[in-house]
Design an enzyme around this catalytic site. Structure first.
Site, PDB file in Angstrom:
ATOM      1  N   LYS A  22      16.087 -31.875 -57.824  1.00 46.01           N
ATOM      2  CA  LYS A  22      17.105 -30.914 -58.257  1.00 46.01           C
ATOM      3  C   LYS A  22      16.970 -29.609 -57.481  1.00 46.01           C
ATOM      4  CE  LYS A  22      17.860 -31.074 -62.609  1.00 46.01           C
ATOM      5  NZ  LYS A  22      18.864 -31.575 -63.437  1.00 46.01           N
ATOM      6  N   ARG A  92      15.151 -25.943 -66.324  1.00 46.95           N
ATOM      7  CA  ARG A  92      15.333 -27.389 -66.197  1.00 46.95           C
ATOM      8  C   ARG A  92      14.177 -27.989 -65.420  1.00 46.95           C
ATOM      9  NH1 ARG A  92      21.247 -28.131 -63.685  1.00 46.95           N
ATOM     10  NH2 ARG A  92      21.435 -29.655 -65.359  1.00 46.95           N
ATOM     11  N   GLY A 101      12.987 -39.248 -69.497  1.00 49.00           N
ATOM     12  CA  GLY A 101      11.691 -39.043 -70.140  1.00 49.00           C
ATOM     13  C   GLY A 101      11.144 -37.667 -69.850  1.00 49.00           C
ATOM     14  N   MET A 103      11.672 -33.398 -69.393  1.00 47.41           N
ATOM     15  CA  MET A 103      12.245 -32.426 -70.312  1.00 47.41           C
ATOM     16  C   MET A 103      13.739 -32.218 -70.064  1.00 47.41           C
ATOM     17  SD  MET A 103      11.136 -28.557 -71.241  1.00 47.41           S
ATOM     18  CE  MET A 103      12.523 -27.810 -70.427  1.00 47.41           C
ATOM     19  N   ARG A 336      22.851 -34.828 -56.327  1.00 49.06           N
ATOM     20  CA  ARG A 336      21.775 -35.778 -56.026  1.00 49.06           C
ATOM     21  C   ARG A 336      22.410 -37.136 -55.740  1.00 49.06           C
ATOM     22  NH1 ARG A 336      19.456 -36.293 -62.181  1.00 49.06           N
ATOM     23  NH2 ARG A 336      21.220 -37.380 -63.055  1.00 49.06           N
ATOM     24  N   HIS A 458       7.179 -55.464 -74.443  1.00 51.26           N
ATOM     25  CA  HIS A 458       6.902 -56.891 -74.332  1.00 51.26           C
ATOM     26  C   HIS A 458       8.187 -57.676 -74.091  1.00 51.26           C
ATOM     27  CE1 HIS A 458       6.222 -60.947 -76.023  1.00 51.26           C
ATOM     28  NE2 HIS A 458       5.062 -60.834 -75.414  1.00 51.26           N
ATOM     29  N   SER A 784       1.232 -74.437 -45.504  1.00 51.36           N
ATOM     30  CA  SER A 784       2.135 -73.755 -46.431  1.00 51.36           C
ATOM     31  C   SER A 784       1.278 -73.189 -47.549  1.00 51.36           C
ATOM     32  CB  SER A 784       3.172 -74.736 -46.982  1.00 51.36           C
ATOM     33  OG  SER A 784       3.971 -74.080 -47.935  1.00 51.36           O
ATOM     34  N   CYS A 852       5.068 -71.256 -50.035  1.00 50.97           N
ATOM     35  CA  CYS A 852       5.994 -71.909 -50.972  1.00 50.97           C
ATOM     36  C   CYS A 852       5.641 -71.624 -52.427  1.00 50.97           C
ATOM     37  CB  CYS A 852       6.054 -73.413 -50.724  1.00 50.97           C
ATOM     38  SG  CYS A 852       4.507 -74.260 -51.090  1.00 50.97           S
ATOM     39  N   TYR A 872       8.076 -68.367 -42.245  1.00 50.23           N
ATOM     40  CA  TYR A 872       9.130 -68.394 -43.270  1.00 50.23           C
ATOM     41  C   TYR A 872       8.531 -68.144 -44.653  1.00 50.23           C
ATOM     42  CZ  TYR A 872       7.255 -72.944 -44.518  1.00 50.23           C
ATOM     43  OH  TYR A 872       6.406 -73.928 -44.930  1.00 50.23           O
TER      44      TYR A 872
HETATM   45  C1  PEP Z   1       1.476 -73.574 -55.441  1.00 51.88           C
HETATM   46  O1  PEP Z   1       0.401 -73.892 -55.914  1.00 51.88           O
HETATM   47  O2  PEP Z   1       1.731 -72.427 -55.047  1.00 51.88           O
HETATM   48  C2  PEP Z   1       2.546 -74.556 -55.351  1.00 51.88           C
HETATM   49  C3  PEP Z   1       3.682 -74.256 -54.744  1.00 51.88           C
HETATM   50  O3  PEP Z   1       2.354 -75.739 -55.978  1.00 51.88           O
HETATM   51  P1  PEP Z   1       2.573 -75.969 -57.530  1.00 51.88           P
HETATM   52  O4  PEP Z   1       3.189 -74.730 -58.084  1.00 51.88           O
HETATM   53  O5  PEP Z   1       3.464 -77.145 -57.618  1.00 51.88           O
HETATM   54  O6  PEP Z   1       1.202 -76.223 -57.994  1.00 51.88           O
END
Ligand code: PEP
Ligand code: MG
Length: 899
Positions: A22, A92, A101, A103, A336, A458, A784, A852, A872
């Site tokens: 501000k 302010r 949150g 003042m 802003r 939660h 992977s 993965c 990737y």
């Molecule tokens: C992993 O363990 O990250 C995975 C891709 O295999 P899964 O989640 O099937 O155990």
């Protein structure tokens, strides 16, 4: 001597850290020659010094404040506490980023029993002066001293009741004087000392309160949730008061330079004639649209439009403005960057590139990956939502805690939610607040609504984790055992309600939901196309079925990074064959079952290959412990006990024989299940260990993969299968499986006289595999990272047990910075990954490395994957666009750091 205080004319936009958002904005507007009331900023550094010294103003700060005050007294010709011509100021808070949150603003500071008289004389308006005074006392009492605002409200209401119109504008000067007296008595009762008449004392207390609000609970919670450091501190802005409530040629308002809901390029906002800023915020009177200002005060409107455009051009972003008009003169009180919806963020970014205001790179960085995700979630049909609103079905608004929209029957306890959900009903779980005991109900609910709790409650955290809409902290509703009430409406168990997790709205009745079609979201497509120009990481998807693969491709996936073949085994008609395969007592019997499974798996893979025509597809061989395919031990025991009980009622010999047969069969099954029971299945007979113990299973899978590949190749489809062996910990495990399986692949290709472009590789999901990646790379053409298992095993935490029990608490109490199953732990798990990438590539420079685990769809984790040079990331199909954007931002962040 440290400089703690800056006049607006001494600052600029670059001093955000020191002056807060501000303060820096006000300074920049002053520099640009815009009309800003004189004022100054006490720095964030002063706030930090205040805490460092046990809540004392740092040395020299107060003197500098008085000096700055003196300067603005000279500029305005007014003087703090002078009844002849009193200076009044607003106080302010203003942190680096705007933060709920913190003042609220205190207006009209400087009023007391004598300056109020001065103000009345000066303005010739006693009513105005006492109205300002009563506002000040209540704001000061509430905001600075923490008195419950409702107590002031009820005094005010009792006077309003006595007027004809019952509005605060109907209060007379005399009534306002009495209200002031009542307020002061309330103040004395609550605080134990009289209301401070000395304006300097008022100022000192107000500055202390702003500093104090930095460490208020709501502010701390907000920072924790948004990962904002606690040591930034807040600045304090002290600004000469200008009055929007001095008649019909005065007013106050807020406006955005573009529509923050849609992103459309029109001035959007509202204003109130003859009112102070708090009236707009408090919603006491219904504000007018900003366009009405054009009619009410045409010249002011023209000036404001000009300023709004200038500020947007200057900051090259949509601005959120506050202004006041005092007797026909426009004053700017804030500028802003404005908060906006996901849709608006995308549209504004794209439009601004077309307008030449920002670059494509900037546009890509202006949209949060999470907003992309939001845009693809189910949402309410706009028309239907409008209808519901017009029909008065909007019940209340809470906190937009987790995006998405859902309609369903209101249910007030988790057991009913679970039961009804399992019956296929749509339910919304409504709770006062949720706890870990509610999770089973949350799992089956379409959405979650709570009366209490904020963005880190939660309910909010779990809902976001589950990808379900959640409206939290809807304090307007009152949740009881089997109903909730709001403004006289009662919603009972089973009644339909709708919640919009993106806006926090709660409706009575159902609203139609629509799933957005990315093909039609042209602005989003444009942002993603630009993102693709900048990213280095490819984005692949985890998909088990052709339909998932299709979604992934539509959303831009460049390959399949994980097909969990066992998911296909769980399907209803296949499970009995799988069970026969597992329970077979001879090799021949096992092979017979596998022969039945072969064509089924082959069909699955053909489907995937067809969809992914031309792109790589990684197929993981069977991974979970076999008992997951069998009935549970306890379940079987109960069944057998029940059968034995029924046996007593068997009437005929045939019936007895039949029942005994079944019992014997079940008992055989029970003993097999018992034999396969493991104390710790996650660390038991699973992954590549299965293929080593039962080589026929993985051999069948490899045959299915290559037969499928040959079949679709014959149909003109281009295939690149990659066979992935899971859970390798020692190089010999991989070597053994590869030596057994690659010959199968070669045999199929020989049988068909075809050559398929294939790879064999492994998951890195056991810490030992990461540590010995050089050895492993000798037998793997690709790695992977299975960061789900790698995180479990690196931490020694079982995810299934931890998330329901202690992990949330760990995150709440900062034992862990994040849930490591959502946000990759760079220091531990990440270190293993970095090691593995380096050692693996050293051994085999052409090694293809990706990820993965679920982290492949998380922006922070993607940034890390970019940093360590993965090829990737692979994530669930709906996160592909998120990952495309996050990968681009990671790459752009890197080039910026390099500069
Ligand atoms: C992993 O363990 O990250 C995975 C891709 O295999 P899964 O989640 O099937 O155990
Ligand atoms: Mg795994």
């Amino acid at each position: 001597m440290t400089k703690w205080v800056y006049l607006f004319s001494e600052g600029n936009a670059k001093m955000r850290d020191l002056l807060g958002g501000k303060g820096a904005g006000l300074a920049e507007m002053v520099n640009a020659g815009l009309p800003v009331p004189p004022g100054f900023t006490i720095t964030t550094q002063a706030c930090n010094a205040y805490y460092a010294s046990g809540k004392q103003f740092p040395e020299g700060m107060w003197e500098q404040t008085l000096e700055a005050l003196h300067t603005i007294e000279q500029q305005t010709g007014k003087k703090l506490g002078d009844p002849g011509n009193p200076l009044l100021v607003s106080v302010r808070s203003g942190a680096r980023m705007s933060m709920p949150g913190m003042m609220d603003t205190v207006l009209n500071l400087g009023l007391n029993n004598s300056t109020v008289e001065g103000l009345a004389k000066l303005t010739g308006n006693e009513r105005f002066a006492y109205d300002a005074y009563r506002r000040f006392i209540s704001m000061f009492g509430r905001i600075v001293m923490g008195i419950d605002g409702a107590k002031f409200e009820s005094i005010l209401d009792s006077y309003k009741e006595r007027t004809a119109g019952k509005q605060d504008t109907d209060l007379t000067a005399d009534m306002l004087k009495q209200i002031v007296a009542d307020y002061k008595a309330l103040y004395q009762r609550e605080i134990g000392s009289p209301f401070p008449e000395d304006p300097y004392e008022q100022l000192r207390l107000a500055i202390g309160a702003v500093f104090g609000s930095w460490m208020g609970k709501r502010a701390i919670d907000y920072r924790n949730f948004n990962k904002i450091p606690h040591d930034l501190g807040t600045a304090v802005n002290i600004v000469t008061m200008v009055f929007g409530n001095m008649g019909n040629d005065s007013g106050t308002g807020v406006a955005f330079t573009r529509d923050p809901r849609t992103g459309e390029k029109t001035l959007y906002g509202e204003y109130l004639q003859n009112a102070q800023g708090e009236d707009v915020v408090a919603g006491i009177r219904t504000p007018k649209r900003i366009s009405d200002l054009q009619r009410d005060m045409p010249e002011v409107y023209q000036q404001f439009v000009g300023i709004a455009q200038r500020l947007e051009q200057h900051y090259r972003d949509m601005q959120d403005l506050e202004f006041t008009v005092e007797r026909g003169k426009l004053w700017m009180l804030q500028t802003r960057s404005g908060k906006r919806t996901a849709a608006a963020a995308v549209k504004i970014a794209v439009d601004m590139v077309r307008e030449g205001l920002i670059t494509k790179q900037e546009a890509v960085q202006r949209v949060e990956p999470q907003q992309v995700y939001q845009l693809l979630l189910p949402r309410f049909d706009e028309e239907d939502k409008k209808r519901a609103t017009e029909q008065g079905s909007l019940l209340a608004k809470g906190l937009n805690a987790s995006p998405g929209a859902a309609s369903g029957m209101a249910v007030f306890d988790p057991d009913t939610a679970e039961a009804w959900g399992r019956e296929g009903k749509s339910v919304i779980l409504v709770r006062s607040e949720t706890s870990p005991d509610d999770v089973h109900g949350m799992l089956e609910a379409r959405g979650i609504l709570t009366q209490h709790g904020g963005a880190t409650s939660h309910a909010a955290v779990v809902a976001r984790g589950l990808g379900k809409p959640c409206v939290a902290g809807a304090e307007a509703i009152r949740v009881e055992a089997h109903q909730f009430s709001v403004n006289g409406t009662v919603v009972r168990e089973g009644d339909l309600i709708s919640i919009d997790g993106a806006t926090g709205e709660i409706f009575r009745g159902a609203i139609r939901t629509v799933t957005p079609d990315i093909q039609k979201e042209q602005d989003l497509q444009q942002i993603l196309a630009w993102a693709d120009e900048f990213r280095r990481l490819q984005v692949w998807a985890n998909a088990d079925y052709p339909k998932d693969a299709q979604v992934a491709r539509t959303l831009g996936a460049q390959g399949i990074g994980l097909t969990r073949t066992e998911h296909m085994f769980f399907e209803e008609e296949r499970l009995p064959i799988v069970q026969r395969m597992i329970l077979a007592e001879t090799d021949a019997a096992r092979q017979a079952a596998l022969d039945e499974l072969l064509p089924i798996q082959r069909g699955d893979f053909e489907g995937l290959f067809r969809v992914m025509n031309g792109l790589p597809v990684i197929i993981r061989l069977i991974d979970p412990p076999l008992h997951e395919f069998l009935p549970g031990y306890e379940e079987l025991q109960e069944e057998i006990a029940a059968l034995k009980y029924e046996l007593r009622d068997a009437k005929t010999l045939a019936e007895v024989t039949e029942k005994v047969e079944t019992i014997l069969q079940k008992e055989r099954l029970l003993s097999s299940v018992a034999a396969m029971r493991e104390a710790n299945p996650m660390l038991g007979l699973r992954g590549c260990r299965l293929g080593i113990i039962f080589p026929q299973i993985t051999a069948m899978q490899v045959r299915a993969i290559f037969e499928a590949a040959c079949n679709v190749t014959e149909q003109g489809i281009e295939v690149h299968p990659e066979v992935m062996i899971p859970l390798v910990g020692h190089v010999n495990e991989l070597r053994r499986q590869r030596d057994q399986l690659e010959p199968v692949a070669k045999q199929v290709m020989a049988e068909r006289h075809m050559q398929i472009d294939y790879k064999f590789g492994t998951m890195i999901e056991v810490p030992r595999a990461a540590l010995t990646a050089d050895e492993i790379a000798q037998y793997a053409e690709f790695f992977s990272f299975g960061t789900n298992d790698l995180t479990q095993m690196t931490f020694g935490i079982s995810r299934d047990d931890a998330e329901g029990k202690f992990l949330l608490k760990y995150v709440e109490e900062k034992i862990l910075p994040d849930n490591p199953f959502q946000v990759l732990d760079r220091k531990g798990v990440g270190k293993l990954m970095r090691l593995a990438v380096e050692a693996g590539r050293q051994q085999r420079p052409t090694l293809e490395v990706g990820i993965c685990g679920e982290h492949g769809g998380d922006p922070s984790s993607i940034e890390f994957c970019n940093e360590i040079g993965l090829k990737y990331v692979s994530c669930s199909p709906y996160r592909v666009p998120v990952a495309r954007l996050a990968a681009a931002q990671a790459a752009l962040g890197e080039t910026q750091r390099d500069k």
